[in-house]
Design a protein around this motif. Structure first.
Motif, PDB file in Angstrom:
ATOM      1  N   LYS A  88      39.990  82.126  26.132  1.00  0.00           N
ATOM      2  CA  LYS A  88      41.225  82.789  26.570  1.00  0.00           C
ATOM      3  C   LYS A  88      41.007  84.293  26.715  1.00  0.00           C
ATOM      4  N   LEU A  89      40.328  84.883  25.740  1.00  0.00           N
ATOM      5  CA  LEU A  89      40.021  86.315  25.818  1.00  0.00           C
ATOM      6  C   LEU A  89      39.139  86.618  27.024  1.00  0.00           C
ATOM      7  N   CYS A  90      38.127  85.796  27.252  1.00  0.00           N
ATOM      8  CA  CYS A  90      37.251  85.977  28.416  1.00  0.00           C
ATOM      9  C   CYS A  90      38.062  85.933  29.703  1.00  0.00           C
ATOM     10  N   TRP A 124      37.163  73.991  17.637  1.00  0.00           N
ATOM     11  CA  TRP A 124      37.701  73.868  19.002  1.00  0.00           C
ATOM     12  C   TRP A 124      38.707  74.987  19.262  1.00  0.00           C
ATOM     13  N   SER A 125      39.570  75.258  18.286  1.00  0.00           N
ATOM     14  CA  SER A 125      40.560  76.326  18.428  1.00  0.00           C
ATOM     15  C   SER A 125      39.872  77.678  18.621  1.00  0.00           C
ATOM     16  N   GLU A 126      38.809  77.889  17.866  1.00  0.00           N
ATOM     17  CA  GLU A 126      38.053  79.139  17.983  1.00  0.00           C
ATOM     18  C   GLU A 126      37.454  79.266  19.385  1.00  0.00           C
ATOM     19  N   LEU A 127      36.884  78.174  19.887  1.00  0.00           N
ATOM     20  CA  LEU A 127      36.293  78.175  21.224  1.00  0.00           C
ATOM     21  C   LEU A 127      37.350  78.486  22.281  1.00  0.00           C
ATOM     22  N   LYS A 138      30.602  78.185  20.745  1.00  0.00           N
ATOM     23  CA  LYS A 138      30.060  76.922  21.276  1.00  0.00           C
ATOM     24  C   LYS A 138      29.160  76.264  20.231  1.00  0.00           C
ATOM     25  N   VAL A 139      28.272  77.065  19.624  1.00  0.00           N
ATOM     26  CA  VAL A 139      27.380  76.546  18.581  1.00  0.00           C
ATOM     27  C   VAL A 139      28.188  76.016  17.403  1.00  0.00           C
ATOM     28  N   HIS A 140      29.219  76.767  17.013  1.00  0.00           N
ATOM     29  CA  HIS A 140      30.071  76.362  15.891  1.00  0.00           C
ATOM     30  C   HIS A 140      30.708  75.000  16.181  1.00  0.00           C
ATOM     31  N   LYS A 198      29.974  86.105  21.613  1.00  0.00           N
ATOM     32  CA  LYS A 198      30.970  85.420  20.770  1.00  0.00           C
ATOM     33  C   LYS A 198      31.238  84.013  21.304  1.00  0.00           C
ATOM     34  N   LEU A 199      31.238  83.875  22.624  1.00  0.00           N
ATOM     35  CA  LEU A 199      31.433  82.568  23.251  1.00  0.00           C
ATOM     36  C   LEU A 199      30.295  81.623  22.865  1.00  0.00           C
TER      37      LEU A 199
END
Length: 104
Positions: free
Chosen positions: A61-63, A53-56, A17-19, A12-13
């Motif tokens: 944060k979850l990691c 950026w918010s998604e990243l 990053k790609v997004h 997901k990370l």
């Protein structure tokens, strides 16, 4: 936490990053499909980058909370930008760490 969960988060990370990088490069992302009426809006690419950026930051944060190492997916500078959390013009300009100085 099991390996499957760690692998899932790292995947997901990578997606996040790609997004973000596609948004930086003004390439198509799912955001374009969600808000097609905004494409003509002058602020569209800013919104798109903000969302990515918010998604990243959310995945990072979850990691962090789950003890999954995230920094090795990024350069040292990129890791500093993410830890700083603010999407500044410097982040946008220097994310790839290539010298994009104007010649002339």
């Amino acid at each position: 936490m099991g390996n499957m969960s760690s692998d899932f988060l790292i995947e997901k990370l990578g997606d996040a990053k790609v997004h973000f990088e596609r948004a930086l490069d003004c390439k198509h992302t799912e955001f374009d499909d969600l808000y097609p009426y905004m494409i003509e809006h002058p602020q569209f690419f800013w919104y798109k980058r903000y969302v990515a950026w918010s998604e990243l930051l959310t995945v990072v944060k979850l990691c962090t909370e789950l003890g999954v190492e995230w920094r090795e997916q990024f350069t040292e500078k990129q890791g500093e930008y993410i830890a700083g959390r603010v999407m500044s013009s410097r982040v946008l300009d220097e994310w790839y760490e290539t010298n994009r100085e104007h010649v002339g």
